[in-house]
Design an enzyme around this catalytic site. Structure first.
Site, short mmCIF file in Angstrom:
data_model
loop_
_atom_site.label_atom_id
_atom_site.label_comp_id
_atom_site.label_asym_id
_atom_site.label_seq_id
_atom_site.Cartn_x
_atom_site.Cartn_y
_atom_site.Cartn_z
N SER A 196 -7.19 1.15 0.76
CA SER A 196 -7.08 1.75 2.09
C SER A 196 -8.29 2.59 2.43
CB SER A 196 -5.83 2.64 2.10
OG SER A 196 -5.88 3.54 3.19
N TYR A 240 -1.00 9.44 -0.94
CA TYR A 240 -1.15 8.01 -0.64
C TYR A 240 -2.55 7.53 -1.01
CZ TYR A 240 -1.94 3.81 2.17
OH TYR A 240 -2.29 2.54 2.58
N1 LIG Z 1 -1.37 -1.45 7.99
C1 LIG Z 1 -2.45 -0.72 7.74
O1 LIG Z 1 -3.11 -0.21 8.67
C2 LIG Z 1 -2.93 -0.49 6.35
C3 LIG Z 1 -4.11 0.25 6.17
C4 LIG Z 1 -4.57 0.46 4.88
C5 LIG Z 1 -3.90 -0.07 3.81
N2 LIG Z 1 -2.74 -0.78 4.01
C6 LIG Z 1 -2.06 -1.32 2.83
O2 LIG Z 1 -1.81 -2.70 3.05
C7 LIG Z 1 -0.60 -3.09 2.39
C8 LIG Z 1 0.33 -3.73 3.39
O3 LIG Z 1 0.63 -2.77 4.39
P1 LIG Z 1 1.55 -3.09 5.65
O4 LIG Z 1 0.95 -2.39 6.79
O5 LIG Z 1 1.81 -4.55 5.70
O6 LIG Z 1 2.87 -2.29 5.23
P2 LIG Z 1 4.40 -2.75 5.29
O7 LIG Z 1 5.21 -1.57 4.92
O8 LIG Z 1 4.69 -3.42 6.58
O9 LIG Z 1 4.48 -3.84 4.14
C9 LIG Z 1 4.71 -3.52 2.80
C10 LIG Z 1 5.89 -4.35 2.32
O10 LIG Z 1 6.07 -4.07 0.94
C11 LIG Z 1 7.43 -3.91 0.66
N3 LIG Z 1 7.55 -2.98 -0.46
C12 LIG Z 1 7.26 -1.66 -0.48
N4 LIG Z 1 7.55 -1.15 -1.69
C13 LIG Z 1 8.01 -2.19 -2.45
C14 LIG Z 1 8.47 -2.29 -3.76
N5 LIG Z 1 8.54 -1.23 -4.57
N6 LIG Z 1 8.87 -3.51 -4.22
C15 LIG Z 1 8.82 -4.60 -3.42
N7 LIG Z 1 8.40 -4.55 -2.14
C16 LIG Z 1 8.00 -3.36 -1.66
C17 LIG Z 1 8.05 -3.32 1.92
O11 LIG Z 1 9.43 -3.63 2.04
C18 LIG Z 1 7.21 -3.98 3.02
O12 LIG Z 1 7.85 -5.14 3.53
C19 LIG Z 1 -0.07 -1.82 1.73
O13 LIG Z 1 -0.55 -1.77 0.41
C20 LIG Z 1 -0.71 -0.72 2.54
O14 LIG Z 1 -0.80 0.47 1.80
C21 LIG Z 1 -2.25 -1.01 5.25
#
Ligand SMILES: NC(=O)c1ccc[n+]([C@@H]2O[C@H](COP(=O)([O-])OP(=O)(O)OC[C@H]3O[C@@H](n4cnc5c(N)ncnc54)[C@H](O)[C@@H]3O)[C@@H](O)[C@H]2O)c1
Length: 340
Positions: free
Chosen positions: A133, A158
Site C-alpha cells: 500500500s 495498517y
Molecule cells: N483499495 C485500495 O485503495 C487499496 C489501496 C492500497 C492497498 N490495498 C490493498 O489491496 C488489497 C485488496 O483491497 P480491497 O480494496 O480489494 O479490499 P477489500 O476489503 O474489498 O478486499 C479484501 C477481501 O479480503 C477478504 N479478507 C479479509 N481478511 C480475510 C481473512 N482473514 N481471510 C480471508 N479473507 C479475508 C475480505 O472479506 C475482502 O473480501 C488489500 O490487501 C488492501 O490492503 C487496497
C-alpha cells in the site's frame, strides 16, 4: 475457455474489490482460478456476495470460504489446489479502522500473510504477487514516492503490516527462492468499490442529501487510481514472475534476494480532495453538503506514485482520467443501489 490441464491461480480476497476484478480478468483470459475469502463483515457482506455471484458458476472458477489466518485451512487449500501463481489480495484494509481494531490487522495481515507464504513454499509456486500500500510512505515529504526511498516510519498499524509483508516476502524470496512481487496500490476506486472509501462515501452522502465529511479541511491530495488499471497491472505483473537474472526488477537487493520485487502502481497524478469532490459533483449532477473536519490521526497528507519502474519493466501505465472513472463509478452506484 479455461485450460483444464494448467495449474490454477489462487486469488485471495476474491470477494473483495480488487480480488474480484483480478479473478474475473484471469477467468476472461482463460485461466483456472481458485478464489479464497472469508466474507467478513468489515463492510456490507451483500456487496461481497454480489461480486462473488459473478464469479461462481463460471467455467474454471472454484471458491473456498476460508480465513487466511486459519493455518490448517490454508495449508489444506494449498495442498489441494497446488496453484502455479498466487495473487494475494485478502487483507484487513483501511487506515482509520486500524486505530479501532488493531488486532484484526495482525490476524489477517501478519498471521494470514505468513500462512500464504508457507503455502507458497510448500507448493513451490512460480510467483506470489501481493498487495502492499501507498500508506507505507507515511508522511514522507519526498514526492513522488519511489520504491527506492526509505519507508521505516509508518504512521498507522495498517501501514506497518504492509511494510512487514514486504519484509516477510523478502525473507521467503531469499531463503526459499520464491519469486515475490509486492504492489503498492494508491487509492483505488471504481464500480464495485469499497464502501469505506472516499468515492463511495461521498457518492452515498450526495445521493442521500447528507453531509460529506471532509478531513483536514480538504487540504489532502490523493493519487486516485481506477480499478481497471489496477487489475490490468496486477495480472500483467502476476503472469510475469521475476527471473533469476534479476534484470527485470525494481528491487534494491539483487545479490541477496534476486527473486524479490516491489512496485508502485498508481495514477501518478495526485488530485486535491476539493477538486475530486468538484468532479464528483459534476458527474453526479448534484452538489454535496460539506462538513469540514480536522485531520484524522493516521492519515497522510498526500499520496503520489512514481511509477517509472512499472513502466520501464512492463511497458504499463495507468491511464484512466479521474472524471471518466468517477462517472463510471456513479453510474454503477446508481444502478446497484436502485436494484436493491
Ligand atoms: N483499495 C485500495 O485503495 C487499496 C489501496 C492500497 C492497498 N490495498 C490493498 O489491496 C488489497 C485488496 O483491497 P480491497 O480494496 O480489494 O479490499 P477489500 O476489503 O474489498 O478486499 C479484501 C477481501 O479480503 C477478504 N479478507 C479479509 N481478511 C480475510 C481473512 N482473514 N481471510 C480471508 N479473507 C479475508 C475480505 O472479506 C475482502 O473480501 C488489500 O490487501 C488492501 O490492503 C487496497
Amino acid at each position: 475457455m479455461a485450460d483444464q490441464n494448467s495449474a490454477p491461480i489462487l486469488v485471495t480476497g476474491a470477494a473483495g474489490f480488487i480480488g474480484f476484478y483480478v479473478a474475473r480478468m484471469l477467468l476472461d483470459a482463460g485461466h483456472l482460478v481458485v478464489g479464497v475469502d472469508n466474507l467478513n463483515s468489515y463492510y456490507d457482506v451483500n456487496l461481497k456476495k454480489a461480486r462473488l455471484d459473478q464469479l461462481v458458476g463460471r467455467n474454471g472458477f472454484a471458491f473456498h470460504r476460508a480465513d487466511i489466518a486459519d493455518r490448517q485451512a490454508i495449508a489444506r487449500i494449498f495442498e489441494d489446489v497446488r496453484p502455479s501463481h498466487v495473487a494475494h489480495l485478502a487483507a484487513q484494509p483501511g487506515v482509520r479502522y486500524s486505530l479501532e481494531n488493531p488486532h484484526a490487522y495482525i490476524e489477517s495481515n501478519i498471521a494470514g500473510f505468513m500462512n500464504i507464504l508457507e503455502g507458497c513454499r510448500a507448493c513451490g509456486v512460480a510467483h506470489l504477487a501481493y498487495a502492499s500500500s501507498s500508506s507505507v510512505y507515511g508522511n514522507s515529504p519526498d514526492v513522488p514516492y519511489s520504491t527506492d526511498q526509505n519507508v521505516d516510519h509508518p504512521i498507522s498499524l495498517y501501514a506497518a503490516t504492509k511494510k512487514s509483508n514486504e519484509l516477510m516476502a523478502h525473507v521467503y524470496s531469499h531463503l526459499w527462492n520464491i519469486p515475490t512481487t509486492g504492489l503498492r496500490f494508491f487509492t483505488v476506486y471504481g464500480p464495485w468499490g469499497r464502501p469505506d472509501m472516499a468515492a463511495y462515501l461521498f457518492t452515498r452522502a450526495i445521493r442521500e442529501g447528507k453531509p460529506i465529511k471532509i478531513f483536514n479541511n480538504g487540504d489532502l491530495r490523493r493519487d486516485f487510481t481506477y480499478i481497471d488499471d489496477i487489475a490490468t497491472g496486477v495480472v500483467k505483473v502476476l503472469l510475469s514472475p521475476p527471473g533469476e537474472d534479476g534484470e527485470q526488477a525494481a528491487d534494491r537487493d539483487r545479490g541477496v534476494a534476486p527473486l524479490y520485487r516491489l512496485y508502485n502502481i498508481g495514477n501518478s497524478e495526485p488530485v486535491d480532495l476539493m477538486k475530486m469532490i468538484e468532479t464528483l459533483e459534476k458527474v453526479a449532477g448534484q452538489k454535496a453538503v460539506k462538513e469540514y473536519l480536522p485531520m484524522q490521526p493516521g492519515d497522510v497528507h498526500e499520496t503520489f506514485a512514481d511509477t517509472s519502474a512499472l513502466e520501464r519493466d512492463f511497458g504499463f501505465k495507468v491511464y484512466t482520467p479521474l472524471e471518466e472513472g468517477l462517472a463510471a463509478f456513479v453510474d454503477w452506484y446508481d444502478g446497484y443501489h436502485a436494484a436493491k
